[in-house]
Write an enzyme that holds these catalytic residues in place. Structure first.
Site, mmCIF file in Angstrom:
data_model
loop_
_atom_site.group_PDB
_atom_site.id
_atom_site.type_symbol
_atom_site.label_atom_id
_atom_site.label_comp_id
_atom_site.label_asym_id
_atom_site.label_seq_id
_atom_site.Cartn_x
_atom_site.Cartn_y
_atom_site.Cartn_z
ATOM 1 N N CYS A 136 0.808 -1.223 0.000
ATOM 2 C CA CYS A 136 0.000 0.000 0.000
ATOM 3 C C CYS A 136 0.838 1.268 0.000
ATOM 4 O O CYS A 136 0.825 2.034 -0.961
ATOM 5 C CB CYS A 136 -0.937 0.001 1.210
ATOM 6 S SG CYS A 136 -2.216 -1.263 1.159
ATOM 7 N N ILE A 137 1.563 1.506 1.096
ATOM 8 C CA ILE A 137 2.189 2.810 1.297
ATOM 9 C C ILE A 137 3.240 3.150 0.238
ATOM 10 O O ILE A 137 3.327 4.299 -0.194
ATOM 11 C CB ILE A 137 2.802 2.897 2.714
ATOM 12 C CG1 ILE A 137 1.774 2.475 3.769
ATOM 13 C CG2 ILE A 137 3.273 4.312 3.002
ATOM 14 C CD1 ILE A 137 0.496 3.248 3.739
#
Length: 432
Positions: A264-265
């Site tokens: 994600c990040i």
């Protein structure tokens, strides 16, 4: 939606499998669809392949007839709802790669039925669900979204390794193509999720997920930058954060590290950056955060050089133990792990590198770091630890004997403050 309805979940990984089991536990019948026959065979046998998902939960769902897995996408025709949980990685140049999403859409489109619900959970830029995905579904089925079948977006909010992260209790954001689409999605998720958060469109729901992850990426970049600045001043960033978080308002603790990891990040902010350019907009803040976070592995390697030099050694020719290969503590998920970047940089500098990770005993094939596949985690012992010139901690798993390492390692560079209390002030201990 009747209790006997069949919910199809496509992609049985870190998002799709927990969601499948939650629906099954709530009395729904679940059909898991995945292109990987190895996963399907394990699940059919009631076995797990993800550390934090108990095998007993899978075995119970299978034996009770609430869950079955298949690679046969024609069975999508039997489902009342289809939920897509597949990867959305980055392609070259930090451009979005929607191939998994769109190929899934093409795979299910011939089997879409009137009245079915299709939900995308994969993180993506605003406009994917009502744009590209809608187009492939309509082209392959001859049906019209919002008229013949329902279409919605509901972002996943999984937090692997967090014992407090229970899919049933994490509020679910839901945006539909039409009000009727949203209502249908609310009915489906309402069977398994306690709190539903309706928003006015698929695009708003897509933007919610990006905003959540950009918030984290930017704040992590801030503390990573402060770490470098404070280190030059002789100030420990970890002590600063520990004290700052005692303030009961106006501060939220984020922690530095060797770089960003996970699915994600490191990825999601660039989805918005790419989409913003189509509107003539720049995302300077997001891109600056990406530059800071991407620079962290190089900073860590420089700290390794400094630590070795202080003890009369060079990085070239040194034996290095990389401690932790997963991207976060207490999981077996190594997707986008900064440990791999560190490993590559160490080897490029001429170091001899091995790794230890209690949750990743053997490195599996991957899109990003396939050349490491098959390498085995080494055992930890006093004699073994003493043979390395440097131990570099990348991931702070709880299932690691830190006192053993602290007592026997010649030199330690710690990117997670895992040895902070054990070795504070010791000459062979460095933070990075």
């Amino acid at each position: 939606m009747s209790s006997d309805s069949l919910i199809g979940i496509i992609g049985l990984g870190y998002v799709g499998l927990p969601l499948s089991l939650r629906f099954a536990q709530c009395g729904s019948r679940v059909l898991g669809l995945d292109i990987d026959p190895t996963k399907v065979n394990k699940l059919t046998a009631g076995e797990t392949y993800i550390l934090h998902i108990p095998e007993k939960d899978i075995a119970a769902a299978v034996s009770e007839g609430r869950f079955r897995a298949t690679t046969d996408f024609s069975q999508a025709a039997e489902c009342n709802a289809l939920i897509i949980c597949v990867p959305t990685p980055l392609a070259a140049g930090n451009e979005p790669d929607l191939s998994y999403v769109l190929n899934t859409g093409r795979a299910i489109a011939p089997y879409l039925q009137k009245g079915q619900l299709v939900v995308l959970e994969s993180t993506t830029y605003p406009g994917t669900t009502d744009g590209e995905l809608r187009e492939v579904l309509e082209a392959g089925s001859g049906l019209i979204a919002g008229v013949d079948f329902h279409l919605a977006f509901s972002p996943e909010r999984e937090d692997p390794g967090n014992p407090l992260s229970d899919v049933s209790r994490i509020p679910k954001v839901i945006g539909g193509l039409t009000p009727a689409c949203q209502q249908r999605a609310m009915e489906v998720y309402g069977r398994a999720i306690q709190t539903l958060v309706p928003v006015d469109s698929c695009r708003i729901a897509e933007a919610v997920k990006l905003t959540e992850n950009i918030f984290r990426a930017v704040n992590i970049a801030m503390v990573n930058e402060l770490k470098v600045v404070y280190d030059k001043m002789g100030i420990d960033i970890w002590e600063v954060i520990a004290a700052a978080k005692t303030k009961p308002f106006g501060f939220m603790p984020f922690y530095p590290g060797p770089g960003l990891g996970g699915h994600c990040i490191p990825i999601d902010p660039f989805y918005l950056t790419w989409k913003a350019r189509q509107y003539g907009q720049e995302t300077r803040f997001i891109e600056l955060a990406g530059e800071v976070n991407t620079a962290m592995p190089a900073y860590v390697i420089q700290r390794c050089r400094e630590a070795l030099a202080a003890h009369g050694k060079e990085l070239k020719g040194s034996k290095v133990l990389l401690l932790g290969i997963a991207y976060k503590p207490n999981v077996d998920d190594d997707r986008e792990s900064p440990a791999y970047v560190l490993w590559e940089m160490l080897e490029e500098a001429g170091a001899d590198v091995v790794y230890h990770d209690p949750h990743v005993p053997v490195i599996r094939p991957s899109r990003e770091h396939g050349h490491f596949a098959g390498r085995l985690s080494v055992d930890l012992s006093a004699e073994n630890l003493a043979s390395y010139d440097l131990v570099l901690l990348a991931t702070n798993h709880q299932a690691v004997d830190y006192p053993l390492i602290a007592e026997n390692a010649r030199l330690i560079v710690d990117t997670r403050n895992a040895f902070g209390q054990l070795l504070k002030g010791q000459p062979h201990y460095y933070k990075a």
